[in-house]
Design a protein around this motif. Structure first.
Motif: not given
Length: 325
Positions: A78-80, A91-93, A137-140
């Protein structure tokens, strides 16, 4: 009871630093004006080969390295973000492809600066239902592509970067044990970022002025402090805790005056609040995971410590989350 535990953290900041002195040459402002009103001295700006997904992937690899987990073991990414590499695919893909995480499904979430906290609550609920899951889990953010560099009220605030965590289930008493997430869409126009202009003339907004971040700073300040204070105090009450039980608070790094007012209203000592705002500015959804990674690597959290996250962003979206480290 199985809870979602953060097994490892990682972050990635662009190489280029944009100082207040640099901004003095771009827009009508000064180091004193920026520092006194925001607490920001530097921010990072992405360059070549530092697209959103590339920063996110580097942060993810660093988090994976801490845990020893291989990309193929991941079940979900999951990218936030509010500054995705593309609108579609997510972006997660792109991160999944870069990592080779062939067994993970992947998607983005958009909750502005609250995105990572929303995402951690989401991961916690996945693990409650599937305790064997391993979640990245990413915040970018690459907000330098989304600010109006002629607007001194916003361009001085934002920076680029990414932070990542690996989340898995544990029954040793640690992990996420409470959250209080909120939103109020009626106040959307206090902080928003328009989309590119519509190619359908019937769907164009009359007020469209470009795909930039726009903000009513004074109103955001008033709402941010009050709503985060309420989100924190009500969550603590729900779990029969007080602010004295919190070992470390990691707030969204938005503005030093907001953080100072929030700290004073909550009554938490300065040494129990992690702040890195001066070096990176407001990195929106990446703010808390970058701070979390730095706090972890600096040894600011011991096993069993109660860690409090609190956040506020466009939407309006805000909330708080409690976990035992």
């Amino acid at each position: 009871m199985i809870k979602a535990v953060i097994l490892g953290t990682g972050s990635c900041l662009p190489e280029k630093t944009l100082s207040n002195a640099d901004l003095e040459r771009i827009v009508e402002t000064s180091d004193e004006w920026i520092t006194s009103r925001t607490g920001i001295r530097n921010r990072r700006v992405a360059g070549r080969d530092e697209q959103n997904y590339q920063l996110a992937t580097k942060a993810a690899r660093r988090a994976l390295a801490v845990t020893g987990i291989e990309p193929e073991e991941l079940d979900l990414i999951v990218v936030a973000t509010i500054s995705p590499h593309m609108i579609m695919p997510s972006t997660a893909c792109f991160v999944q492809a870069e990592l080779g995480a062939v067994n993970a499904f992947a998607y983005d979430i958009s909750a502005a600066c609250a995105g990572f906290t929303y995402g951690l609550d989401l991961a916690s609920n996945y693990i409650r239902n599937r305790p064997d899951m391993k979640i990245l889990l990413i915040g970018a953010e690459t907000l330098s592509a989304r600010v109006n560099w002629e607007d001194r009220n916003t361009c001085v605030l934002f920076g680029d970067g990414a932070g990542a965590v690996i989340v898995a289930g544990s029954n040793d008493g640690r992990g996420v044990f409470g959250s209080n997430l909120r939103a109020d869409g009626k106040l959307w126009n206090l902080l928003y970022m328009d989309s590119p202009e519509s190619y359908n003339p019937d769907l164009r907004r009359d007020e469209w002025q470009g795909p930039f971040i726009r903000m009513n700073g004074s109103d955001i300040f008033k709402h941010a402090v009050r709503l985060m204070e309420d989100a924190v105090t009500s969550l603590l009450r729900q779990h029969d805790l007080t602010i004295d039980d919190v070992d470390l608070m990691i707030p969204h790094q938005a503005n030093i005056r907001i953080l100072k007012n929030l700290r004073e209203r909550l009554g938490i000592p300065e040494e129990r609040v992690f702040v890195n705002l001066s070096q990176y500015g407001n990195t929106s959804a990446a703010s808390i995971p970058i701070a979390l990674d730095e706090a972890h690597r600096q040894g600011r959290m011991a096993r069993g410590d109660i860690v409090l996250l609190c956040t506020f962003g466009g939407g309006l979206t805000w909330g708080s989350l409690l976990m035992r480290w």
